[in-house]
Design an enzyme around this catalytic site. Structure first.
Site, short mmCIF file in Angstrom:
data_model
loop_
_atom_site.label_atom_id
_atom_site.label_comp_id
_atom_site.label_asym_id
_atom_site.label_seq_id
_atom_site.Cartn_x
_atom_site.Cartn_y
_atom_site.Cartn_z
N SER A 65 0.95 -1.04 -0.31
CA SER A 65 0.16 -0.10 -0.59
C SER A 65 0.94 1.03 0.03
CB SER A 65 -0.68 0.14 1.00
OG SER A 65 -0.10 -0.17 2.43
N ASP A 348 -3.63 7.94 8.12
CA ASP A 348 -3.95 7.11 8.69
C ASP A 348 -2.95 5.86 9.96
OD1 ASP A 348 -3.43 4.96 7.36
OD2 ASP A 348 -5.10 4.18 6.36
N HIS A 351 -0.22 4.45 7.26
CA HIS A 351 -0.10 5.93 5.91
C HIS A 351 0.27 6.73 6.24
CE1 HIS A 351 -2.70 2.17 4.49
NE2 HIS A 351 -1.09 1.10 4.18
#
Ligand SMILES: *[C@@H]1O[C@H](CO)[C@@H](O)[C@H](O)[C@H]1NC(C)=O
Ligand SMILES: *[C@@H]1O[C@H](CO)[C@@H](O)[C@H](O)[C@H]1NC(C)=O
Length: 371
Positions: A65, A348, A351
């Site tokens: 990610s 978040d 990230h």
């Protein structure tokens, strides 16, 4: 199961929000008009592979990610739901951020468009010349409990495209690969059978597999391979929530240091295996130091962005089970968003925000000169 340390965390939590947006966003910065890499290095044959506006440098991306730009499933993945993408371009784009991610900044550095996500390869033919992004949020070198392709399978995808002549040897001639391994293997280890004594052997196993993968990408004909070091996992909000976002977990960062030491040795070994030792083929992109610099300086080196409390994420669950983007049965939000995402390093639980990535990218400038 404690999945809070997992970078795939967002993927495990489904939402009832409808899929609102289907826009493909691939263009970031750069513009693709100027190329600083036209220069022929002695000993390199030009073949048909000379760089031009119609044949720019290609960027191939593998991993998770931290670099995924849309491969994950719509609409199940958090990266395809509000509030992801609110800063840029204003709606979700499949990125695990409020805006751009590391891939976009590396593409900017190379002066090419951010490469198209693998899943759009059939519809974005005009974009193939910038390379391709094979990364899927939630993945690792080994199978995580996400049904997304691990790094070996992602490399299989490129191999297949070469086999089908989508990319020729000449296309690969000036290409760059970016590989992110940000810790999902470790998240799964911790959440499942992980014992404290098992960490060192497991880390060794992960780095050994990463080394195999890097060697394979080089073997496919990619001449420059950039691999990220592991970021300070103990400083991610999923860890620092224990201290109300005031203190990094030093125990976890020690394990990260062990991973990074092994990775540094692997990269040195891989470079020593390359016959033409005149240029570095494998480059370690030091995410650890650049994260630490951004967190300690509370901003980027030039003061363009500033973070008030850099450990505190912008989008945060209102209870320990809730995460950014989670909604209840009636669509009620189970999270809060800060007033100014631009003033947060983390977006978040795991990230960085767009400005977080910008600060990391700024701190990496000297490192990137090796490219
Ligand atoms: C990657 O995934 C494939 C398909 O599930 C599996 O066969 C392979 O063993 C995995 N590779 C590693 C290194 O775990
Ligand atoms: C730091 O992380 C370790 C390993 O995950 C954990 O056992 C420990 O409780 C954490 N320490 C603090 C102060 O949160």
């Amino acid at each position: 199961m404690d999945c809070k340390k997992l970078l795939c965390f967002s993927l495990l939590c489904f939402s009832l929000l409808p899929e609102l947006y289907g826009v493909v966003w691939v263009s970031v910065g750069g513009g693709g008009h100027r190329h600083r890499h036209r220069v022929r290095r002695s000993g390199q044959s030009l073949g048909g592979g000379e760089l031009s506006d119609s044949n720019p440098r290609k960027l191939f991306v593998f991993g998770d990610s931290y670099v995924d730009t849309g491969n994950n499933r719509k609409p199940a993945a958090k990266s395809w739901q509000y509030p992801y993408g609110i800063t840029f371009p204003g709606k979700p784009t499949g990125r695990f951020s409020d805006g751009r991610v590391l891939t976009d900044y590396l593409a900017k550095y190379l002066r090419v468009k951010s490469p198209i996500a693998y899943k759009w390869r059939k519809v974005g033919l005009g974009q193939l010349k910038y390379g391709m992004n094979f990364a899927y949020g939630g993945t690792g070198v080994f199978n995580t409990f996400i049904m997304s392709p691990n790094m070996s399978t992602q490399i299989d995808f490129l191999q297949q495209l070469i086999h089908e002549s989508t990319y020729t040897a000449q296309d690969l001639h000036y290409s760059v690969a970016l590989i992110s391994l940000a810790g999902n293997d470790y998240g799964v280890y911790q959440a499942t059978d992980g014992s404290a004594q098992g960490w060192q052997p497991f880390i060794t196993k992960v780095v050994n597999q990463l080394e195999v993968n890097l060697r394979r990408i080089h073997g496919l004909g990619v001449p420059k391979i950039v691999v990220t070091s592991l970021e300070p996992l103990g400083c991610l909000p999923s860890s620092t929530v224990a201290s109300s976002f005031h203190q990094c977990n030093a125990t976890e960062n020690l394990l990260v240091n062990f991973h990074n030491l092994l990775l540094q040795q692997s990269v040195a070994k891989l470079n020593s295996e390359v016959k033409d030792a005149s240029a570095s083929t494998f480059i370690l992109l030091d995410l650890y130091s650049s994260f630490m610099a951004a967190l300690n300086n509370k901003g980027d080196p030039l003061g363009n962005v500033k973070f008030e409390n850099p450990l505190k994420p912008c989008c945060v669950g209102i209870s320990s089970e809730y995460a950014c983007g989670n909604v209840g049965a009636n669509g009620e939000k189970k999270y809060t968003i800060c007033e100014d995402p631009g003033a947060a390093f983390f977006w978040d639980e795991v990230h960085p925000s767009q400005n977080g990535w910008f600060a990391v990218y700024s701190a990496l400038q000297a490192n990137l000169k090796q490219l």
